[in-house]
Design a protein around this motif. Structure first.
Motif, PDB file in Angstrom:
ATOM      1  N   SER A 145       9.223  14.813 -39.857  1.00  0.00           N
ATOM      2  CA  SER A 145       9.355  15.857 -39.045  1.00  0.00           C
ATOM      3  C   SER A 145       8.706  17.194 -39.195  1.00  0.00           C
ATOM      4  O   SER A 145       9.517  17.199 -40.552  1.00  0.00           O
ATOM      5  CB  SER A 145      10.903  15.639 -38.028  1.00  0.00           C
ATOM      6  OG  SER A 145      10.622  16.472 -37.674  1.00  0.00           O
ATOM      7  N   LEU A 161      10.663  19.713 -38.310  1.00  0.00           N
ATOM      8  CA  LEU A 161      11.729  20.427 -38.624  1.00  0.00           C
ATOM      9  C   LEU A 161      12.373  19.824 -40.011  1.00  0.00           C
ATOM     10  O   LEU A 161      13.446  20.895 -40.289  1.00  0.00           O
ATOM     11  CB  LEU A 161      13.091  19.396 -37.022  1.00  0.00           C
ATOM     12  CG  LEU A 161      12.576  19.829 -36.059  1.00  0.00           C
ATOM     13  CD1 LEU A 161      13.832  18.632 -34.954  1.00  0.00           C
ATOM     14  CD2 LEU A 161      12.640  21.056 -35.422  1.00  0.00           C
ATOM     15  N   PHE A 162      12.164  19.184 -40.477  1.00  0.00           N
ATOM     16  CA  PHE A 162      12.569  19.164 -42.372  1.00  0.00           C
ATOM     17  C   PHE A 162      11.373  20.503 -43.181  1.00  0.00           C
ATOM     18  O   PHE A 162      12.647  20.204 -43.584  1.00  0.00           O
ATOM     19  CB  PHE A 162      12.300  17.867 -42.558  1.00  0.00           C
ATOM     20  CG  PHE A 162      12.065  18.048 -44.304  1.00  0.00           C
ATOM     21  CD1 PHE A 162      13.455  16.990 -44.285  1.00  0.00           C
ATOM     22  CD2 PHE A 162      11.761  17.735 -44.679  1.00  0.00           C
ATOM     23  CE1 PHE A 162      13.973  16.722 -45.701  1.00  0.00           C
ATOM     24  CE2 PHE A 162      11.269  17.506 -45.788  1.00  0.00           C
ATOM     25  CZ  PHE A 162      12.901  17.216 -46.299  1.00  0.00           C
ATOM     26  N   ILE A 172      13.671  23.138 -42.350  1.00  0.00           N
ATOM     27  CA  ILE A 172      14.926  23.641 -42.843  1.00  0.00           C
ATOM     28  C   ILE A 172      15.494  22.890 -43.873  1.00  0.00           C
ATOM     29  O   ILE A 172      16.230  24.088 -45.152  1.00  0.00           O
ATOM     30  CB  ILE A 172      15.742  21.917 -41.787  1.00  0.00           C
ATOM     31  CG1 ILE A 172      16.276  22.298 -40.734  1.00  0.00           C
ATOM     32  CG2 ILE A 172      17.734  22.311 -43.129  1.00  0.00           C
ATOM     33  CD1 ILE A 172      16.521  21.226 -39.499  1.00  0.00           C
ATOM     34  N   TYR A 213      16.044  26.073 -46.818  1.00  0.00           N
ATOM     35  CA  TYR A 213      17.688  25.953 -47.710  1.00  0.00           C
ATOM     36  C   TYR A 213      17.546  26.411 -49.003  1.00  0.00           C
ATOM     37  O   TYR A 213      18.128  26.665 -50.008  1.00  0.00           O
ATOM     38  CB  TYR A 213      17.343  24.452 -47.870  1.00  0.00           C
ATOM     39  CG  TYR A 213      18.663  24.378 -48.639  1.00  0.00           C
ATOM     40  CD1 TYR A 213      20.831  24.615 -48.353  1.00  0.00           C
ATOM     41  CD2 TYR A 213      19.040  23.130 -49.317  1.00  0.00           C
ATOM     42  CE1 TYR A 213      21.592  24.193 -49.227  1.00  0.00           C
ATOM     43  CE2 TYR A 213      20.199  22.987 -50.214  1.00  0.00           C
ATOM     44  CZ  TYR A 213      21.422  23.664 -50.276  1.00  0.00           C
ATOM     45  OH  TYR A 213      21.711  23.066 -51.246  1.00  0.00           O
ATOM     46  N   LYS A 220      17.607  29.718 -49.157  1.00  0.00           N
ATOM     47  CA  LYS A 220      19.082  30.567 -50.049  1.00  0.00           C
ATOM     48  C   LYS A 220      19.410  30.012 -51.395  1.00  0.00           C
ATOM     49  O   LYS A 220      20.115  31.025 -51.831  1.00  0.00           O
ATOM     50  CB  LYS A 220      19.954  28.698 -48.959  1.00  0.00           C
ATOM     51  CG  LYS A 220      21.653  29.277 -49.137  1.00  0.00           C
ATOM     52  CD  LYS A 220      21.584  28.108 -48.314  1.00  0.00           C
ATOM     53  CE  LYS A 220      24.100  28.231 -48.689  1.00  0.00           C
ATOM     54  NZ  LYS A 220      24.529  27.037 -48.739  1.00  0.00           N
ATOM     55  N   LEU A 244       7.236  27.503 -30.838  1.00  0.00           N
ATOM     56  CA  LEU A 244       8.140  27.972 -30.339  1.00  0.00           C
ATOM     57  C   LEU A 244       9.270  27.149 -31.556  1.00  0.00           C
ATOM     58  O   LEU A 244       9.872  28.177 -31.678  1.00  0.00           O
ATOM     59  CB  LEU A 244       8.480  26.614 -29.366  1.00  0.00           C
ATOM     60  CG  LEU A 244       7.957  26.559 -27.906  1.00  0.00           C
ATOM     61  CD1 LEU A 244       7.507  25.515 -27.383  1.00  0.00           C
ATOM     62  CD2 LEU A 244       7.795  27.916 -27.719  1.00  0.00           C
ATOM     63  N   ILE A 245       8.795  26.731 -32.667  1.00  0.00           N
ATOM     64  CA  ILE A 245      10.955  25.838 -33.394  1.00  0.00           C
ATOM     65  C   ILE A 245      10.354  26.900 -33.820  1.00  0.00           C
ATOM     66  O   ILE A 245      11.623  27.620 -34.587  1.00  0.00           O
ATOM     67  CB  ILE A 245      10.286  24.410 -33.641  1.00  0.00           C
ATOM     68  CG1 ILE A 245       9.835  23.709 -32.655  1.00  0.00           C
ATOM     69  CG2 ILE A 245      11.051  24.010 -35.102  1.00  0.00           C
ATOM     70  CD1 ILE A 245      11.329  23.842 -31.849  1.00  0.00           C
ATOM     71  N   SER A 286      11.968  30.505 -33.685  1.00  0.00           N
ATOM     72  CA  SER A 286      13.208  30.587 -33.410  1.00  0.00           C
ATOM     73  C   SER A 286      14.151  29.855 -34.082  1.00  0.00           C
ATOM     74  O   SER A 286      15.483  30.395 -34.322  1.00  0.00           O
ATOM     75  CB  SER A 286      13.326  28.987 -32.154  1.00  0.00           C
ATOM     76  OG  SER A 286      13.774  27.747 -32.469  1.00  0.00           O
ATOM     77  N   PHE A 287      13.774  29.097 -35.355  1.00  0.00           N
ATOM     78  CA  PHE A 287      14.430  28.867 -36.482  1.00  0.00           C
ATOM     79  C   PHE A 287      14.153  29.874 -37.096  1.00  0.00           C
ATOM     80  O   PHE A 287      14.939  30.770 -38.113  1.00  0.00           O
ATOM     81  CB  PHE A 287      13.863  27.478 -37.481  1.00  0.00           C
ATOM     82  CG  PHE A 287      14.423  26.300 -36.887  1.00  0.00           C
ATOM     83  CD1 PHE A 287      15.538  26.090 -38.081  1.00  0.00           C
ATOM     84  CD2 PHE A 287      13.880  25.889 -36.035  1.00  0.00           C
ATOM     85  CE1 PHE A 287      15.951  24.917 -38.129  1.00  0.00           C
ATOM     86  CE2 PHE A 287      15.029  24.218 -36.387  1.00  0.00           C
ATOM     87  CZ  PHE A 287      15.224  23.825 -36.981  1.00  0.00           C
ATOM     88  N   THR A 343      10.522  31.565 -25.107  1.00  0.00           N
ATOM     89  CA  THR A 343       9.812  30.432 -24.024  1.00  0.00           C
ATOM     90  C   THR A 343      11.250  29.881 -24.506  1.00  0.00           C
ATOM     91  O   THR A 343      11.572  29.711 -23.015  1.00  0.00           O
ATOM     92  CB  THR A 343       8.374  30.258 -24.287  1.00  0.00           C
ATOM     93  OG1 THR A 343       7.760  31.480 -24.561  1.00  0.00           O
ATOM     94  CG2 THR A 343       8.777  29.359 -23.366  1.00  0.00           C
ATOM     95  N   ILE A 344      11.542  29.597 -25.619  1.00  0.00           N
ATOM     96  CA  ILE A 344      13.142  29.329 -25.702  1.00  0.00           C
ATOM     97  C   ILE A 344      13.638  29.581 -25.726  1.00  0.00           C
ATOM     98  O   ILE A 344      14.662  29.026 -24.514  1.00  0.00           O
ATOM     99  CB  ILE A 344      13.232  28.938 -27.492  1.00  0.00           C
ATOM    100  CG1 ILE A 344      11.851  28.009 -28.185  1.00  0.00           C
ATOM    101  CG2 ILE A 344      14.191  28.489 -27.810  1.00  0.00           C
ATOM    102  CD1 ILE A 344      12.422  26.522 -28.430  1.00  0.00           C
TER     103      ILE A 344
END
Lengths: 452, 325
Positions: free
Chosen positions: B158, B160-161, B164, B168, B172, B266-267, B270-271, B281-282
């Protein structure tokens, strides 16, 4: 008593449809040949087995039963509760809740608490969990042994069941020898061994530990991840049901009749596909939300509401995703209508509808199937993204997108809460990978260009 | 040529009109402005006066298509369709539901979007082509099999993975870049690195596969066999013949998405907290600001159609065999 939701009915209708198609295919040599190729392919067979396992779980989760709630005294109360067969099978991990986060295989909670010890003294420590490792009196030393023991027991059981299955298969095979089995059957058996092992180990460990930890409200993450399988499958499958009739009928009509029909259909799909997909979905879902808040009387229970929203999401995804297939089918039909056999049929006076049904449709079905399998994985991934923007499935229902959405801030915690995210990603990854690999094999087997 | 371009431009108009009608139906007919007002103001316990007030402030208090009370042309002009939808054609996007000028917002927010999208596209295409050429170079070997399998595996993860995990590990744990945020001017660089990197990695699987299939198609053609027969080395064949001829589908494939770069992602936005059009848009979707969503739907379709137009034109420029009728 069965108590099904709308999507459940559709899932079972789809299942019956697929079974009918399979029964129909068995007698047709030209359809059996490519499928045989898929079954003989190792990657194809392994991914198909994994997919079938996911499908089984999804179907178990769609079979909802209405059962009276058992009171503490053991008697049945008048209130009823709707549980799926999967819920009942997963009872050990569904019922047991912790207070909040706990790591995989942990026996103590994530956060320190004030606990009264046996002498009545207040102590500031990590309290023991209700379920995780609660059966151990001295978890620090015994836990690893206990986990190893239970895993081995699970592996042993899995192996026994598998050997039984192999014996059964050999018993019913022609000459009772393993070597005589087809390549596909051997691959199937070995993939099943892998799946049985995983299930055996989990079945032995899950009642005693939270194998994938617990989430913010203390719910078992493994349970959530397994429950989410149904949502992923429903989105992929139902969207295809919505999309196929539109794409096939319009694509064939445009390619076959040409003229103003073609112009009109081309205009419709150019317009629809020019709207950015996510925005169209967002707009439609926003409008659906407005409708649902203004008509609350139509949706009595939380489940009903979540189910309606899932159905709507599939409908909207279907409405936005038919254009690609339609364009493909139109181009293919344009080619096929010039073929000799179509011209011959026309010369013999066969009606146009009959030509479409008899001569055009069967010759584009391989494109339809390849597209459906290829789109499936995209839809599962899209669900996660849409749920992240809050325009996906209902926040109250289980889905990998919702799991990711509700746990995305946990990476900033100290110590890091990584298990919810990882569980969602791993489950999603295994489903999507299986679909993608399967799609590749199916495409190679059915694509006429790949023969030479 | 000019004739052709004009004819294609004229074809854009009915499509845009179609998009316009679609958004109009979706936003004003399926649910009336009354419903939207109730939703914004808080469900059922809202007085009709408050609803009317909300509608009047935002100009939603007119009839949809035909104003009975007005006279002459005003009958058409004093309607929601004329005021809200026709205006989109001349990029009069109006004001958002919370009172901000949408055009001003967009012209300000498109730069951060472009700052992410353009480097992601360029680096992504270069990296994808490199890997695809490598796979073609080693075709038939285990290396190719592993490479193709890796592509499928990368595709199955995904998006998203990637974000994220990237935030991280890079942001981080290693603290190489800020986790999120944005700064104008040259300071933006350190905020852009991570999103661009993740964008490239995220597109690697499907990108390499796509370019590989393009190259494979070229590599099976007769002129490639001739080149080999002449005694050219495999590298020369790849770079001088296969790559050069595959440039047509590669370039036209890029041209079609060029205009859409303005819309941002979009993603990703926003992240990473990047104030671009994607996060705009989000935010609009989250706060249910219908005016902004409507404008973005129209803008997105417009840019997509421009992309199609550019592709058609570039085809005729690059490949003389494509006829203009």
């Amino acid at each position: 008593m069965l108590s099904l939701l709308w999507t459940d009915y559709l899932v079972f209708a789809l299942l019956i449809g697929v079974v009918l198609v399979v029964l129909n295919t068995r007698h047709k040599a030209h359809l059996r040949r490519p499928w045989q190729k898929v079954f003989d392919n190792t990657v194809g067979m392994v991914s198909l087995t994994v997919l079938l396992m996911f499908l089984m779980i999804g179907l178990l989760d769609s079979t909802r039963l209405e059962r009276p709630i058992l009171l503490d005294s053991g008697q049945a109360s008048k209130q009823t509760d709707v549980l799926s067969v999967l819920d009942i099978l997963l009872s050990p991990i569904r019922v047991g809740h912790e207070k909040t986060y706990s790591a995989p295989f942990a026996h103590t909670a994530y956060a320190k608490e004030i606990v009264l010890d046996s002498t009545g003294q207040k102590q500031w420590l990590y309290p023991r969990l209700h379920i995780g490792g609660a059966h151990l009196s001295n978890p620090d030393e015994d836990k690893i042994n206990d986990i190893a023991q239970k895993s081995l027991k699970g592996l042993g059981q899995a192996l026994l069941v598998w050997l039984g299955l192999v014996t059964l298969v050999l018993f019913f095979s022609k000459d009772c020898s393993y070597r005589a089995l087809s390549n596909g059957k051997k691959t199937l058996l070995f993939s099943l061994l892998g799946i049985f092992c995983i299930m055996g180990v989990l079945a032995n460990l899950a009642p005693y530990y939270h194998v994938l930890g617990t989430d913010k409200v203390g719910e078992d993450v493994l349970y959530q991840a397994v429950k989410s399988i149904r949502t992923g499958l429903v989105i992929g499958a139902l969207t295809s049901i919505v999309m196929l009739p539109i794409a096939i009928s319009l694509g064939l009509l445009a390619g076959f009749f040409r003229g103003w029909v073609d112009d009109l259909i081309q205009y419709i799909y150019t317009t629809l596909s020019s709207v950015p997909g996510v925005l169209l979905i967002a707009a439609a879902i926003l409008m659906a939300q407005v409708y649902m808040t203004n008509n609350p009387e139509l949706f009595t229970t939380v489940d009903d509401r979540a189910d309606m929203r899932l159905l709507l999401l599939c409908l909207i995804l279907g409405m936005t995703s038919w254009t690609g297939l339609c364009r493909l089918l139109r181009a293919e039909t344009l080619k096929i209508r010039e073929m000799d056999y179509v011209v011959a049929a026309q010369a013999l006076g066969v009606s146009r509808l009959k030509i479409l049904k008899r001569h055009v449709l069967p010759n584009v079905m391989h494109l339809v199937m390849i597209t459906v399998v290829l789109d499936f994985s995209g839809l599962v991934l899209a669900e996660a993204v849409l749920s992240y923007i809050n325009i996906g499935v209902d926040p109250s229902s289980y889905s990998w997108g919702n799991m990711i959405n509700s746990s995305r801030l946990e990476m900033a915690r100290e110590p890091v809460v990584w298990w919810s995210l990882s569980a969602a990603f791993i489950f999603m990854f295994s489903l999507v990978l299986a679909v993608n690999l399967f799609a590749d094999v199916v495409r190679d087997a059915f694509d006429p260009r790949s023969h030479h | 040529m000019i004739n052709y371009i004009i004819r294609r431009l004229l074809y854009v108009l009915p499509v845009l009109l179609g998009v316009n009608i679609l958004t109009f139906v979706l936003f004003f007919v399926v649910n009336t402005p009354d419903d939207m007002a109730r939703m914004q103001l808080g469900d059922k316990y809202v007085s009709q006066a408050a609803v009317d007030n909300w509608k009047q402030q935002r100009g939603y208090d007119l009839p949809l298509l035909w104003n009975e009370q007005a006279k002459g042309l005003q009958q058409i002009q004093q309607t929601i369709f004329f005021k809200k939808s026709i205006g989109l054609f001349v990029f009069d996007l109006g004001i958002s539901d919370n009172g901000r000028d949408i055009v001003a917002d967009i012209s300000q927010r498109m730069w951060p979007s472009l700052a992410i999208a353009i480097p992601s596209l360029i680096i992504g295409v270069l990296v994808n082509i490199t890997f695809a050429l490598l796979l073609i170079f080693y075709r038939g070997s285990y290396l190719e099999f592993i490479g193709v399998f890796t592509c499928v595996a990368l595709m199955s993860i995904s998006g998203l993975f990637y974000i994220i995990a990237g935030q991280y590990f890079v942001g981080k744990l290693l603290a190489l870049t800020p986790i999120s945020g944005y700064a104008p001017g040259l300071d933006a660089f350190k905020f852009i690195v991570l999103p661009v990197f993740i964008g490239v990695i995220g597109g690697l699987g499907s990108g390499v596969r796509w370019y590989r299939s393009l190259f494979l198609e070229e590599a099976s053609k007769d002129y490639v066999r001739t080149a080999r027969a002449k005694g050219l080395s495999e590298l020369q064949v790849l770079f001088k013949h296969v790559l050069k001829n595959a440039m047509i589908p590669i370039l036209t494939g890029i041209v079609v998405i060029l205009p859409l770069l303005f819309m941002g992602s979009l993603i990703t936005e926003s992240f990473f907290g990047i104030p671009g059009l994607g996060s705009y848009t989000i935010d609009a979707i989250a706060s249910q600001d219908f005016a902004i969503v409507r404008s973005m739907v129209f803008l997105g379709s417009f840019l997509y159609i421009i992309g199609l137009l550019l592709t058609d034109i570039s085809y005729t420029l690059v490949d003389p065999r494509v006829r203009l009728n």
